[in-house]
Design a protein around this motif. Structure first.
Motif, PDB file in Angstrom:
ATOM      1  N   ALA A   1       0.900  -0.993  -0.401  1.00 19.82           N
ATOM      2  CA  ALA A   1      -0.231   0.122   0.003  1.00 19.82           C
ATOM      3  C   ALA A   1       0.666   1.056  -0.448  1.00 19.82           C
ATOM      4  CB  ALA A   1      -0.849   0.221   0.959  1.00 19.82           C
ATOM      5  N   ALA A   2       1.799   0.581   0.878  1.00 24.43           N
ATOM      6  CA  ALA A   2       3.009   2.274   1.029  1.00 24.43           C
ATOM      7  C   ALA A   2       3.565   2.536  -0.133  1.00 24.43           C
ATOM      8  CB  ALA A   2       4.458   2.327   1.858  1.00 24.43           C
ATOM      9  N   ALA A   3       3.985   1.839  -0.816  1.00 20.25           N
ATOM     10  CA  ALA A   3       4.386   1.943  -2.800  1.00 20.25           C
ATOM     11  C   ALA A   3       3.261   2.838  -3.143  1.00 20.25           C
ATOM     12  CB  ALA A   3       5.011   0.033  -3.152  1.00 20.25           C
ATOM     13  N   ALA A   4       2.830   1.709  -3.998  1.00 17.81           N
ATOM     14  CA  ALA A   4       0.515   1.989  -4.234  1.00 17.81           C
ATOM     15  C   ALA A   4       0.824   3.876  -4.263  1.00 17.81           C
ATOM     16  CB  ALA A   4       0.036   1.446  -4.577  1.00 17.81           C
ATOM     17  N   LYS A   5       0.808   4.276  -3.204  1.00 19.30           N
ATOM     18  CA  LYS A   5       0.430   5.508  -2.688  1.00 19.30           C
ATOM     19  C   LYS A   5       1.219   6.829  -3.364  1.00 19.30           C
ATOM     20  CE  LYS A   5      -1.085   9.026   0.988  1.00 19.30           C
ATOM     21  NZ  LYS A   5      -1.402   8.889   1.923  1.00 19.30           N
ATOM     22  N   LEU A   6       2.774   6.132  -2.911  1.00 21.47           N
ATOM     23  CA  LEU A   6       3.974   6.738  -2.413  1.00 21.47           C
ATOM     24  C   LEU A   6       5.099   7.195  -3.960  1.00 21.47           C
ATOM     25  CD1 LEU A   6       4.620   7.051   1.137  1.00 21.47           C
ATOM     26  CD2 LEU A   6       3.649   8.673  -0.517  1.00 21.47           C
ATOM     27  N   THR A   7       4.630   5.432  -4.405  1.00 22.22           N
ATOM     28  CA  THR A   7       5.675   5.455  -5.694  1.00 22.22           C
ATOM     29  C   THR A   7       5.329   5.287  -7.083  1.00 22.22           C
ATOM     30  OG1 THR A   7       6.381   2.951  -5.599  1.00 22.22           O
ATOM     31  CG2 THR A   7       7.464   4.911  -4.095  1.00 22.22           C
ATOM     32  N   TYR A   8       5.335   5.323  -8.040  1.00 26.84           N
ATOM     33  CA  TYR A   8       5.344   4.941  -9.815  1.00 26.84           C
ATOM     34  C   TYR A   8       6.563   3.844  -9.861  1.00 26.84           C
ATOM     35  CZ  TYR A   8       8.232   8.394 -11.406  1.00 26.84           C
ATOM     36  OH  TYR A   8       9.184   9.181 -11.627  1.00 26.84           O
ATOM     37  N   PHE A   9       6.571   2.898 -10.934  1.00 31.97           N
ATOM     38  CA  PHE A   9       7.180   2.896 -12.188  1.00 31.97           C
ATOM     39  C   PHE A   9       7.910   3.438 -13.690  1.00 31.97           C
ATOM     40  CE2 PHE A   9       7.642  -1.060 -14.411  1.00 31.97           C
ATOM     41  CZ  PHE A   9       9.580  -2.258 -13.854  1.00 31.97           C
ATOM     42  N   ASP A  10       8.775   3.859 -13.693  1.00 33.90           N
ATOM     43  CA  ASP A  10       8.957   3.978 -14.671  1.00 33.90           C
ATOM     44  C   ASP A  10      10.258   3.489 -15.793  1.00 33.90           C
ATOM     45  OD1 ASP A  10      11.749   2.625 -13.782  1.00 33.90           O
ATOM     46  OD2 ASP A  10      12.310   5.156 -14.361  1.00 33.90           O
ATOM     47  N   GLY A  11       9.292   1.970 -15.576  1.00 32.49           N
ATOM     48  CA  GLY A  11       9.611   1.001 -16.780  1.00 32.49           C
ATOM     49  C   GLY A  11      11.162   0.381 -16.467  1.00 32.49           C
ATOM     50  N   ARG A  12      11.536   1.013 -15.425  1.00 36.24           N
ATOM     51  CA  ARG A  12      13.220  -0.264 -15.008  1.00 36.24           C
ATOM     52  C   ARG A  12      12.936  -0.202 -12.891  1.00 36.24           C
ATOM     53  NH1 ARG A  12      17.811   1.990 -14.812  1.00 36.24           N
ATOM     54  NH2 ARG A  12      17.426   4.201 -15.149  1.00 36.24           N
ATOM     55  N   LYS A  13      12.073   1.033 -12.276  1.00 39.96           N
ATOM     56  CA  LYS A  13      12.218   1.193 -10.615  1.00 39.96           C
ATOM     57  C   LYS A  13      11.212   1.700 -10.787  1.00 39.96           C
ATOM     58  CE  LYS A  13      17.190   1.211 -10.990  1.00 39.96           C
ATOM     59  NZ  LYS A  13      18.524   2.462  -9.365  1.00 39.96           N
ATOM     60  N   LEU A  14      11.489   1.623  -9.412  1.00 40.57           N
ATOM     61  CA  LEU A  14       9.864   2.441  -8.362  1.00 40.57           C
ATOM     62  C   LEU A  14      10.823   3.462  -8.173  1.00 40.57           C
ATOM     63  CD1 LEU A  14       8.419  -0.022  -6.070  1.00 40.57           C
ATOM     64  CD2 LEU A  14       7.528   0.139  -8.211  1.00 40.57           C
ATOM     65  N   ARG A  15       9.769   4.539  -8.327  1.00 40.88           N
ATOM     66  CA  ARG A  15      10.410   5.727  -8.183  1.00 40.88           C
ATOM     67  C   ARG A  15       9.639   6.707  -7.653  1.00 40.88           C
ATOM     68  NH1 ARG A  15      15.241   6.380  -9.671  1.00 40.88           N
ATOM     69  NH2 ARG A  15      15.709   5.522 -12.253  1.00 40.88           N
ATOM     70  N   PHE A  16       9.842   7.412  -6.803  1.00 34.99           N
ATOM     71  CA  PHE A  16       8.501   8.737  -5.437  1.00 34.99           C
ATOM     72  C   PHE A  16       8.224   9.008  -6.265  1.00 34.99           C
ATOM     73  CE2 PHE A  16      11.261   6.309  -2.463  1.00 34.99           C
ATOM     74  CZ  PHE A  16      10.181   6.316  -1.425  1.00 34.99           C
ATOM     75  N   LYS A  17       6.907   9.702  -6.296  1.00 41.38           N
ATOM     76  CA  LYS A  17       5.758  10.774  -6.404  1.00 41.38           C
ATOM     77  C   LYS A  17       6.403  11.546  -6.090  1.00 41.38           C
ATOM     78  CE  LYS A  17       2.412   7.573  -7.295  1.00 41.38           C
ATOM     79  NZ  LYS A  17       0.661   7.771  -7.047  1.00 41.38           N
ATOM     80  N   SER A  18       6.336  13.086  -7.026  1.00 37.90           N
ATOM     81  CA  SER A  18       6.968  14.258  -6.242  1.00 37.90           C
ATOM     82  C   SER A  18       5.939  15.525  -5.323  1.00 37.90           C
ATOM     83  CB  SER A  18       7.538  15.270  -7.549  1.00 37.90           C
ATOM     84  OG  SER A  18       7.450  16.359  -6.944  1.00 37.90           O
ATOM     85  N   LYS A  19       5.747  15.235  -4.680  1.00 40.85           N
ATOM     86  CA  LYS A  19       4.117  16.272  -3.828  1.00 40.85           C
ATOM     87  C   LYS A  19       5.304  16.831  -2.484  1.00 40.85           C
ATOM     88  CE  LYS A  19       1.236  12.131  -3.901  1.00 40.85           C
ATOM     89  NZ  LYS A  19       0.357  10.873  -3.456  1.00 40.85           N
ATOM     90  N   PRO A  20       5.623  18.178  -2.937  1.00 36.34           N
ATOM     91  CA  PRO A  20       6.428  19.214  -2.351  1.00 36.34           C
ATOM     92  C   PRO A  20       5.252  19.123  -1.614  1.00 36.34           C
ATOM     93  CG  PRO A  20       6.207  19.666  -4.572  1.00 36.34           C
ATOM     94  CD  PRO A  20       6.047  18.287  -4.613  1.00 36.34           C
ATOM     95  N   PRO A  21       5.554  20.297   0.010  1.00 35.12           N
ATOM     96  CA  PRO A  21       6.796  20.202   0.457  1.00 35.12           C
ATOM     97  C   PRO A  21       7.202  18.800   1.360  1.00 35.12           C
ATOM     98  CG  PRO A  21       5.886  21.209   1.672  1.00 35.12           C
ATOM     99  CD  PRO A  21       4.602  21.140   0.628  1.00 35.12           C
ATOM    100  N   GLU A  22       5.664  17.863   0.877  1.00 28.25           N
ATOM    101  CA  GLU A  22       5.331  16.766   2.176  1.00 28.25           C
ATOM    102  C   GLU A  22       5.901  15.702   1.563  1.00 28.25           C
ATOM    103  OE1 GLU A  22       2.877  18.340   1.308  1.00 28.25           O
ATOM    104  OE2 GLU A  22       2.210  18.939   3.100  1.00 28.25           O
ATOM    105  N   LEU A  23       6.819  15.140   0.381  1.00 23.45           N
ATOM    106  CA  LEU A  23       7.356  13.889   0.064  1.00 23.45           C
ATOM    107  C   LEU A  23       7.693  15.529  -1.218  1.00 23.45           C
ATOM    108  CD1 LEU A  23       7.876  11.086  -0.091  1.00 23.45           C
ATOM    109  CD2 LEU A  23       6.142  10.637  -1.985  1.00 23.45           C
ATOM    110  N   VAL A  24       9.488  15.008  -2.021  1.00 24.10           N
ATOM    111  CA  VAL A  24      10.157  15.839  -2.214  1.00 24.10           C
ATOM    112  C   VAL A  24      11.511  14.619  -2.993  1.00 24.10           C
ATOM    113  CG1 VAL A  24      11.837  17.147  -3.012  1.00 24.10           C
ATOM    114  CG2 VAL A  24       9.756  18.011  -1.648  1.00 24.10           C
TER     115      VAL A  24
END
Length: 482
Positions: A236-259
């Motif tokens: 659930a944490a990965a689904a909410k906070l990250t995305y798959f760029d085709g190679r890796k899981l990357r964090f979404k950008s939601k500044p300032p809470e998540l950068v």
């Protein structure tokens, strides 16, 4: 010129918890607890004189903010400004300073340090059951047990005020909280040490028991929190906070809470050096784990890191979230690394014996909590300013569920306060002399009534301090995000 501190000098020298009871028989410990009433009468805990216009109290917040991430301070003050209760949650330093001028019995425990009602919650044990316990340990260290229970009782009163409960309902919830603490300390005092150590609060069993006492009526707030907690895992944490760029899981950008780390150049970071420090932090953390848990961690592969804002009072402290994957991208592990600084209690109770504040938090958590995260550890690295920064590390979501405090009705506040008080009694019984504490409090309601009176007066103090805080924001003396 160095800013003058508004803290009073240390008034409670460091103590060794074990030295209190190891050389005494149970009868001697009970007698010692009862004898303390002559020096520190139970009624003396009721005393608090409200002082208006305390600008110096707000200066303590500013001293804290001066060593945090400066661009996040407006967000910290914004979260604290919602109401007097959110302000209270962020002002443990102010209350600790105030508590240092109140009666202390001298019976030491491993204090939570910030035992307000919002710092208890649900999480998944290694046996995959939801348990309820303390879930914030930033301030933990050896100190007076009274400070923890007073902080908890005050939070029940202030939360009740914020939610519009009637005075009688608030008073009743506070009294139920204090009775639960007193009776559970007495219960643990009579248990074998290992039985007391292993005791825990199973969420499903507790909800069913409380329902039986209310004619089958379920506590809706706690039930919903349990249902949400059961779904909060690494997936659930990965689904909410990250995305798959085709190679890796990357964090979404939601500044300032998540950068994401890659975007922090906007904050004048040397990204290459920062990544190297994160790598060092993670490697040092790995060595703080037991070997079997290092083996589990080594099965995962690094993907990405982001700066994350957490909590209310913690906003501005450095915190990082790291995503790793195991078998593939569908097997994520989300790790949080949060900065650990001095406990607010250390100025009054003596320095922690641990080498780093990360270890202080982790070892304190293991002493207090009935079952800790299997990946709980600590680390340090040299920051961008050349200072050593300590961290503690754990899974971000491990069935971790907090209670929605904004809509608690009388039943919800009453049940939650009793659960929190039982957790606190368990923490103090595991790490201090439950026999002496129970004997001091006695088996009537005198102690409960005294602390309830203190909670009512200190809630008035918090509201007065909150008014000063909001006035300072209003005139622009404190920065507040819009």
């Amino acid at each position: 010129m160095q800013q003058q501190s508004h803290l009073t000098p240390s008034v409670h020298p460091p103590v060794d918890v074990r030295s209190w009871y190891q050389a005494r028989t149970p009868e001697e410990r009970r007698a010692a607890g009862e004898a303390l009433r002559a020096r520190v009468p139970l009624a003396s805990h009721a005393v608090w004189q409200v002082r208006e216009g305390r600008r110096a109290a707000i200066s303590l917040l500013e001293e804290q903010s001066a060593v945090r991430v400066s661009e996040l301070i407006p967000l910290r003050y914004k979260r604290m400004s919602a109401n007097a209760f959110t302000f209270y949650r962020g002002t443990v330093l102010i209350m600790t300073e105030d508590l240092s001028h109140t009666p202390v019995t001298g019976v030491p425990v491993q204090c939570v340090g910030d035992a307000h009602i919002g710092n208890f919650g649900m999480f998944r044990s290694p046996s995959a059951r939801l348990v309820f316990d303390v879930n914030d340990f930033d301030e933990t260290t050896t100190g007076p047990w009274e400070w923890d229970i007073k902080r908890l009782a005050c939070s029940v009163e202030i939360c009740g005020r914020a939610n519009g409960l009637r005075p009688k309902e608030r008073h009743d919830a506070v009294m139920r909280c204090l009775r639960s603490y007193r009776e559970h300390v007495a219960e643990y005092a009579e248990m074998d040490y290992l039985d007391a150590w292993y005791d825990h609060i199973d969420v499903a069993e507790s909800l069913a028991r409380y329902a039986r006492t209310t004619g089958g009526k379920r506590n809706r707030t706690l039930q919903q929190a349990a249902e949400k907690a059961a779904k909060k895992d690494n997936d659930a944490a990965a689904a909410k906070l990250t995305y798959f760029d085709g190679r890796k899981l990357r964090f979404k950008s939601k500044p300032p809470e998540l950068v994401p780390l890659s975007e922090l150049q906007d904050y004048y970071y040397d990204l290459e050096a920062l990544q190297a420090r994160i790598d060092t932090l993670f490697e040092h953390y790995r060595h703080s784990l037991y070997e079997d848990r290092r083996h589990v961690l080594d099965l995962y592969h690094y993907q990405d890191t982001a700066r994350k804002v957490v909590g209310v009072g913690s906003v501005g402290q450095r915190a990082w979230a790291t995503i790793l994957t195991g078998r593939d991208a569908s097997d994520p592990l989300m790790i949080q690394m949060k900065e650990a600084t001095h406990s607010v209690l250390e100025h009054y109770c003596g320095a922690s014996p641990y080498a780093t504040h990360g270890e202080r938090v982790v070892q304190g958590q293991k002493l207090i909590q009935s079952t800790a995260d299997i990946l709980l550890g600590w680390s340090s690295f040299i920051g961008e300013d050349g200072r050593t920064r300590d961290y503690y590390v754990r899974q971000l979501w491990n069935g971790k569920g907090s209670i929605d405090l904004d809509d608690l009705d009388y039943l919800g506040l009453s049940d939650l306060s009793r659960l929190c008080a039982r957790c606190l009694a368990h923490a103090h019984a595991r790490t201090g002399d439950a026999l002496a504490i129970a004997a001091y409090m006695g088996d009537d309601t005198e102690f409960d009534e005294a602390v309830a009176a203190f909670a009512d007066s200190y809630a008035d103090q918090t509201e007065a301090d909150y008014e000063v805080f909001m006035n300072l924001i209003g005139i622009g003396a404190l920065p507040c995000a819009r």
